[in-house]
Write an enzyme that holds these catalytic residues in place. Structure first.
Site, PDB file in Angstrom:
ATOM      1  N   GLY A  17      23.459  31.200  46.948  1.00 53.87           N
ATOM      2  CA  GLY A  17      23.480  29.773  47.286  1.00 53.87           C
ATOM      3  C   GLY A  17      22.096  29.143  47.240  1.00 53.87           C
ATOM      4  O   GLY A  17      21.921  28.030  46.726  1.00 53.87           O
ATOM      5  N   ARG A  37      25.785  28.080  57.815  1.00 59.12           N
ATOM      6  CA  ARG A  37      26.330  28.266  59.165  1.00 59.12           C
ATOM      7  C   ARG A  37      25.209  28.483  60.182  1.00 59.12           C
ATOM      8  O   ARG A  37      25.150  27.789  61.192  1.00 59.12           O
ATOM      9  CB  ARG A  37      27.293  29.461  59.166  1.00 59.12           C
ATOM     10  CG  ARG A  37      27.882  29.758  60.516  1.00 59.12           C
ATOM     11  CD  ARG A  37      28.818  30.931  60.437  1.00 59.12           C
ATOM     12  NE  ARG A  37      28.144  32.147  59.967  1.00 59.12           N
ATOM     13  CZ  ARG A  37      28.714  33.344  59.926  1.00 59.12           C
ATOM     14  NH1 ARG A  37      29.974  33.476  60.303  1.00 59.12           N
ATOM     15  NH2 ARG A  37      28.056  34.403  59.489  1.00 59.12           N
ATOM     16  N   SER A  38      24.309  29.416  59.906  1.00 57.64           N
ATOM     17  CA  SER A  38      23.167  29.564  60.816  1.00 57.64           C
ATOM     18  C   SER A  38      21.999  28.755  60.247  1.00 57.64           C
ATOM     19  O   SER A  38      21.627  28.927  59.085  1.00 57.64           O
ATOM     20  CB  SER A  38      22.789  31.033  60.988  1.00 57.64           C
ATOM     21  OG  SER A  38      22.958  31.718  59.778  1.00 57.64           O
ATOM     22  N   VAL A  77      29.569  31.237  49.769  1.00 61.10           N
ATOM     23  CA  VAL A  77      29.579  32.144  50.927  1.00 61.10           C
ATOM     24  C   VAL A  77      30.370  33.395  50.574  1.00 61.10           C
ATOM     25  O   VAL A  77      30.972  33.497  49.501  1.00 61.10           O
ATOM     26  CB  VAL A  77      30.167  31.478  52.200  1.00 61.10           C
ATOM     27  CG1 VAL A  77      29.374  30.223  52.565  1.00 61.10           C
ATOM     28  CG2 VAL A  77      31.644  31.184  52.044  1.00 61.10           C
ATOM     29  N   SER A 131      28.492  33.534  36.866  1.00 59.94           N
ATOM     30  CA  SER A 131      27.989  34.861  36.512  1.00 59.94           C
ATOM     31  C   SER A 131      26.500  34.820  36.202  1.00 59.94           C
ATOM     32  O   SER A 131      25.996  33.830  35.689  1.00 59.94           O
ATOM     33  CB  SER A 131      28.735  35.389  35.290  1.00 59.94           C
ATOM     34  OG  SER A 131      28.170  36.630  34.910  1.00 59.94           O
ATOM     35  N   LYS A 185      36.527  34.634  35.059  1.00 69.39           N
ATOM     36  CA  LYS A 185      35.368  35.358  35.617  1.00 69.39           C
ATOM     37  C   LYS A 185      35.757  36.810  35.939  1.00 69.39           C
ATOM     38  O   LYS A 185      34.975  37.735  35.724  1.00 69.39           O
ATOM     39  CB  LYS A 185      34.862  34.640  36.878  1.00 69.39           C
ATOM     40  CG  LYS A 185      33.811  35.398  37.683  1.00 69.39           C
ATOM     41  CD  LYS A 185      32.530  35.619  36.896  1.00 69.39           C
ATOM     42  CE  LYS A 185      31.332  36.096  37.679  1.00 69.39           C
ATOM     43  NZ  LYS A 185      31.476  37.139  38.640  1.00 69.39           N
ATOM     44  N   HIS A 188      35.847  38.674  32.752  1.00 68.52           N
ATOM     45  CA  HIS A 188      34.441  38.871  32.354  1.00 68.52           C
ATOM     46  C   HIS A 188      33.891  40.130  33.025  1.00 68.52           C
ATOM     47  O   HIS A 188      33.280  40.983  32.389  1.00 68.52           O
ATOM     48  CB  HIS A 188      33.617  37.639  32.748  1.00 68.52           C
ATOM     49  CG  HIS A 188      32.131  37.865  32.752  1.00 68.52           C
ATOM     50  ND1 HIS A 188      31.492  38.541  33.770  1.00 68.52           N
ATOM     51  CD2 HIS A 188      31.177  37.540  31.859  1.00 68.52           C
ATOM     52  CE1 HIS A 188      30.201  38.620  33.500  1.00 68.52           C
ATOM     53  NE2 HIS A 188      29.979  38.019  32.352  1.00 68.52           N
ATOM     54  N   ASN A 189      34.117  40.239  34.320  1.00 69.89           N
ATOM     55  CA  ASN A 189      33.599  41.402  35.045  1.00 69.89           C
ATOM     56  C   ASN A 189      34.263  42.693  34.578  1.00 69.89           C
ATOM     57  O   ASN A 189      33.618  43.733  34.496  1.00 69.89           O
ATOM     58  CB  ASN A 189      33.797  41.230  36.551  1.00 69.89           C
ATOM     59  CG  ASN A 189      32.809  40.243  37.140  1.00 69.89           C
ATOM     60  OD1 ASN A 189      32.354  39.338  36.446  1.00 69.89           O
ATOM     61  ND2 ASN A 189      32.473  40.392  38.402  1.00 69.89           N
ATOM     62  N   GLU A 192      32.683  43.680  31.495  1.00 68.13           N
ATOM     63  CA  GLU A 192      31.346  44.198  31.869  1.00 68.13           C
ATOM     64  C   GLU A 192      31.445  45.680  32.285  1.00 68.13           C
ATOM     65  O   GLU A 192      30.623  46.499  31.872  1.00 68.13           O
ATOM     66  CB  GLU A 192      30.832  43.327  33.018  1.00 68.13           C
ATOM     67  CG  GLU A 192      29.512  43.698  33.622  1.00 68.13           C
ATOM     68  CD  GLU A 192      29.224  42.801  34.844  1.00 68.13           C
ATOM     69  OE1 GLU A 192      29.324  41.563  34.729  1.00 68.13           O
ATOM     70  OE2 GLU A 192      28.932  43.353  35.918  1.00 68.13           O
ATOM     71  N   HIS A 456      69.358  53.143  30.671  1.00 69.06           N
ATOM     72  CA  HIS A 456      68.555  51.915  30.529  1.00 69.06           C
ATOM     73  C   HIS A 456      68.762  51.215  29.191  1.00 69.06           C
ATOM     74  O   HIS A 456      68.224  50.141  28.979  1.00 69.06           O
ATOM     75  CB  HIS A 456      67.069  52.235  30.747  1.00 69.06           C
ATOM     76  CG  HIS A 456      66.747  52.627  32.160  1.00 69.06           C
ATOM     77  ND1 HIS A 456      67.000  51.785  33.223  1.00 69.06           N
ATOM     78  CD2 HIS A 456      66.232  53.760  32.688  1.00 69.06           C
ATOM     79  CE1 HIS A 456      66.635  52.399  34.353  1.00 69.06           C
ATOM     80  NE2 HIS A 456      66.176  53.603  34.055  1.00 69.06           N
TER      81      HIS A 456
HETATM   82  N1  LIG Z   1      28.008  35.897  40.328  1.00 68.85           N
HETATM   83  C1  LIG Z   1      27.242  36.834  40.750  1.00 68.85           C
HETATM   84  O1  LIG Z   1      26.552  37.497  39.998  1.00 68.85           O
HETATM   85  C2  LIG Z   1      27.221  37.038  42.179  1.00 68.85           C
HETATM   86  C3  LIG Z   1      26.278  37.869  42.713  1.00 68.85           C
HETATM   87  C4  LIG Z   1      26.280  37.995  44.018  1.00 68.85           C
HETATM   88  C5  LIG Z   1      27.226  37.300  44.763  1.00 68.85           C
HETATM   89  N2  LIG Z   1      28.150  36.507  44.211  1.00 68.85           N
HETATM   90  C6  LIG Z   1      29.138  35.760  45.014  1.00 68.85           C
HETATM   91  O2  LIG Z   1      28.507  34.593  45.518  1.00 68.85           O
HETATM   92  C7  LIG Z   1      28.896  34.399  46.870  1.00 68.85           C
HETATM   93  C8  LIG Z   1      27.640  34.378  47.733  1.00 68.85           C
HETATM   94  O3  LIG Z   1      26.965  35.619  47.602  1.00 68.85           O
HETATM   95  P1  LIG Z   1      25.624  35.957  48.401  1.00 68.85           P
HETATM   96  O4  LIG Z   1      25.282  37.354  48.046  1.00 68.85           O
HETATM   97  O5  LIG Z   1      24.639  34.875  48.170  1.00 68.85           O
HETATM   98  O6  LIG Z   1      26.055  35.815  49.916  1.00 68.85           O
HETATM   99  P2  LIG Z   1      27.006  36.768  50.824  1.00 68.85           P
HETATM  100  O7  LIG Z   1      26.185  37.848  51.384  1.00 68.85           O
HETATM  101  O8  LIG Z   1      28.220  37.116  50.060  1.00 68.85           O
HETATM  102  O9  LIG Z   1      27.396  35.747  51.990  1.00 68.85           O
HETATM  103  C9  LIG Z   1      26.452  35.292  52.913  1.00 68.85           C
HETATM  104  C10 LIG Z   1      26.648  33.834  53.150  1.00 68.85           C
HETATM  105  O10 LIG Z   1      27.973  33.598  53.646  1.00 68.85           O
HETATM  106  C11 LIG Z   1      27.874  32.849  54.869  1.00 68.85           C
HETATM  107  N3  LIG Z   1      29.015  33.130  55.717  1.00 68.85           N
HETATM  108  C12 LIG Z   1      29.540  34.336  56.010  1.00 68.85           C
HETATM  109  N4  LIG Z   1      30.604  34.197  56.818  1.00 68.85           N
HETATM  110  C13 LIG Z   1      30.740  32.862  57.056  1.00 68.85           C
HETATM  111  C14 LIG Z   1      31.648  32.091  57.797  1.00 68.85           C
HETATM  112  N5  LIG Z   1      32.669  32.658  58.456  1.00 68.85           N
HETATM  113  N6  LIG Z   1      31.482  30.743  57.808  1.00 68.85           N
HETATM  114  C15 LIG Z   1      30.478  30.178  57.133  1.00 68.85           C
HETATM  115  N7  LIG Z   1      29.586  30.849  56.385  1.00 68.85           N
HETATM  116  C16 LIG Z   1      29.716  32.183  56.359  1.00 68.85           C
HETATM  117  C17 LIG Z   1      26.575  33.321  55.455  1.00 68.85           C
HETATM  118  O11 LIG Z   1      26.142  32.443  56.458  1.00 68.85           O
HETATM  119  P3  LIG Z   1      25.160  32.976  57.640  1.00 68.85           P
HETATM  120  O12 LIG Z   1      23.782  32.906  57.048  1.00 68.85           O
HETATM  121  O13 LIG Z   1      25.367  32.016  58.740  1.00 68.85           O
HETATM  122  O14 LIG Z   1      25.575  34.356  57.961  1.00 68.85           O
HETATM  123  C18 LIG Z   1      25.686  33.314  54.213  1.00 68.85           C
HETATM  124  O15 LIG Z   1      25.307  32.022  53.841  1.00 68.85           O
HETATM  125  C19 LIG Z   1      29.862  35.525  47.193  1.00 68.85           C
HETATM  126  O16 LIG Z   1      31.180  35.086  47.002  1.00 68.85           O
HETATM  127  C20 LIG Z   1      29.552  36.595  46.187  1.00 68.85           C
HETATM  128  O17 LIG Z   1      30.651  37.419  45.877  1.00 68.85           O
HETATM  129  C21 LIG Z   1      28.143  36.362  42.932  1.00 68.85           C
END
Ligand SMILES: NC(=O)c1ccc[n+]([C@@H]2O[C@H](COP(=O)([O-])OP(=O)(O)OC[C@H]3O[C@@H](n4cnc5c(N)ncnc54)[C@H](OP(=O)(O)O)[C@@H]3O)[C@@H](O)[C@H]2O)c1
Length: 484
Positions: A17, A37-38, A77, A131, A185, A188-189, A192, A456
């Site tokens: 994010g 959130r935090s 998130v 991705s 997506k 895609h994975n 991969e 069958h």
């Molecule tokens: N496309 C890619 O290559 C790739 C790579 C990595 C991740 N992703 C996807 O992208 C998304 C984000 O990944 P990430 O690694 O940056 O973060 P993450 O570790 O999956 O999630 C952490 C984030 O989620 C928030 N969160 C967790 N529980 C929550 C709740 N109940 N309410 C509100 N917020 C909540 C956390 O807030 P707090 O700070 O308050 O805990 C933090 O901002 C995920 O869906 C992940 O699968 C994609």
């Protein structure tokens, strides 16, 4: 509305994010509202990146108030319940016409469910596959958005501004409605997974057959990366193989525990393919190969089982030819894996009524994402020439490559089998190739067996209708109800 000056917002400021928010802020014309959130994560991001001009919000209400209408927010998130929790909170402060984008790794049936529920409130919901990992999020990912046409009008220009660019074109397209983006997506994975496994099998065969060091094999991959296999995954393979572990002085690949992890998208691709009836055997073998590697207790016990008597060694004078065979086998197997993946997208589009342009998908994967490769241009060409192409690998370019590579491919699979070296993705890809091109399959016998034990029924090659042999009676054939 006073103070409403951001055209886009990001909720969730962990690695993905915060990088996506910085990417958005760096593009002309964007002002980015941020919420986490935090609040500490929000404060940190603002203080570390004053150049971004972020509008930080402490509450969802503040976040909504800082966004211009229609409000557009990208959620990044943790997938699953956290995503639902954030959607619920946003719905309390958003209005009809606003847009909620889920950029996390959601399972596409969840996206279909969420889109339906959110649509009933008048707010638009878009599931967008993103991705490229954290680097891609910052510098330009490949983006696969689903959702309504109405959302795409607002969202399209914003996503185009942050996506990777390949050959002058942004790596984003409106994939299709509701869950189409997350479906694509997911596949895609899956592709991969297959691509990575095939590369790993090529490395293993060369290493065990020729005794070359990881650094020497890195040079081979670097060389391959200058030809038809050119891709991000081949490039990083060379980097990983060349890396020396500082603590031991050994090649890093030799000190890494040989158990491959998975976050589930490969399994989703295979499970979905099974329900759609699409044989994605390369992706399935790659997913199972990771599972097999991750059972050390079973592997320790099974290590007592015998392999072939002879040691696998390629004679020095045959080494170059063997490496070229492996390269051709890798390319042929890769064509099969992509052909199977696109088959799954085609079947998913038919099942869920998504109008997916397969050529456009191959184009948005040319940059930003993990499977980016030159090769994807050939896929785009194939679908441009024949949009309804039923089997991708039958397109002239791929058929020629398979014809050119098939003798080498067969030699490599035979060598692997005779030498006791597992090459599940190479072998299953070759079996798929031989299966799909077969004039006649032993499926006829399977139908006979099914009719024997379960009545069958079967079809005949020489007349219409459905038939059953009275196996437990006089074994005459009767016309029957179709119970396939
Ligand atoms: N496309 C890619 O290559 C790739 C790579 C990595 C991740 N992703 C996807 O992208 C998304 C984000 O990944 P990430 O690694 O940056 O973060 P993450 O570790 O999956 O999630 C952490 C984030 O989620 C928030 N969160 C967790 N529980 C929550 C709740 N109940 N309410 C509100 N917020 C909540 C956390 O807030 P707090 O700070 O308050 O805990 C933090 O901002 C995920 O869906 C992940 O699968 C994609």
């Amino acid at each position: 509305m006073p103070g409403a000056s951001a055209n886009i917002g990001v909720v969730g400021l962990a690695v993905m994010g915060s990088n996506l928010a910085r990417n958005l802020a760096s593009r002309e014309g964007n002002t980015v509202a941020i919420f986490n959130r935090s609040y500490e994560k929000t404060e940190t991001l603002v203080s570390e990146h004053p150049e971004a001009g972020f509008l930080p919000a402490k509450t969802y209400q503040e976040f909504a108030d800082s966004l211009q209408k229609p409000r557009t927010a990208i959620i990044m998130v943790k997938a699953g319940r956290p995503t639902d929790a954030v959607i619920d909170s946003l719905l309390e402060v958003f209005e009809p016409g606003d847009i909620i984008v889920d950029g996390g790794n959601a399972y596409f049936p969840d996206t279909i469910r969420r889109e339906k529920a959110v649509r009933e409130t008048g707010v638009n919901f878009v599931g967008a596959g993103i991705s490229g990992g954290e680097e891609g999020a910052l510098t330009g990912p490949s983006i696969m958005p689903g959702g309504s046409d109405e959302s795409w009008v607002t969202l399209g220009p914003i996503l185009k501004s942050i996506a990777a660019v390949a050959e002058g074109e942004p790596c984003v397209t409106h994939v299709g409605h509701d869950g189409a983006g997350h479906f694509v997506k997911m596949v895609h994975n899956g592709i991969e997974y297959a691509d990575m496994q095939l590369i790993a099998e090529a490395y293993d065969l060369i290493r065990r057959g020729t005794g070359k060091t990881p650094a020497e094999i890195a040079d081979i991959f670097a060389e391959w990366n200058r030809g038809e296999l050119e891709s991000y995954l081949i490039e990083i393979t060379a980097e990983v193989l060349r890396q020396i572990d500082a603590a031991t002085g050994q090649p890093l690949v030799d000190v890494i525990v040989d158990q491959a992890g998975a976050k589930g998208t490969g399994a989703w691709t295979v499970q979905t393919a099974l329900s759609l009836g699409v044989p994605v055997s390369g992706i399935a073998e790659a997913t199972f190969a990771r599972s097999l590697s991750s059972h050390p207790e079973q592997r320790a016990v099974a290590a007592a089982l015998p392999g072939p008597d002879d040691e696998f060694t390629v004679a020095p004078e045959d080494v170059d030819a063997f490496i070229e065979d492996v390269r051709l086998a890798l390319y042929a197997s890769k064509i099969v894996a992509y052909s199977q993946g696109f088959d799954e997208i085609r079947a998913g589009a038919a099942e869920y009524d998504w109008n997916i342009d397969l050529g456009a998908i191959s184009k948005i994967w040319r940059g930003g994402c993990i499977i980016r490769a030159q090769f994807l241009n050939r896929i785009a060409d194939a679908y441009a020439a024949e949009p309804g192409l039923p089997v991708l690998m039958t397109a002239p370019y791929f058929a020629e490559a398979l014809t050119r590579g098939q003798a080498a491919w067969r030699r490599v699979v035979v060598t692997a089998a005779q030498s006791g070296i597992p090459a599940p993705a190479f072998s299953s890809s070759l079996s798929y190739y031989d299966g799909i091109r077969a004039d006649r399959l032993p499926a006829a016998l399977v139908q006979g067996q099914r009719d024997f034990f379960g009545a069958h029924t079967y079809k005949r090659i020489d007349k219409d209708g459905t038939f059953h042999t009275q196996w437990s009676g006089d074994r005459t054939e009767i016309e029957a109800e179709d119970t396939h």
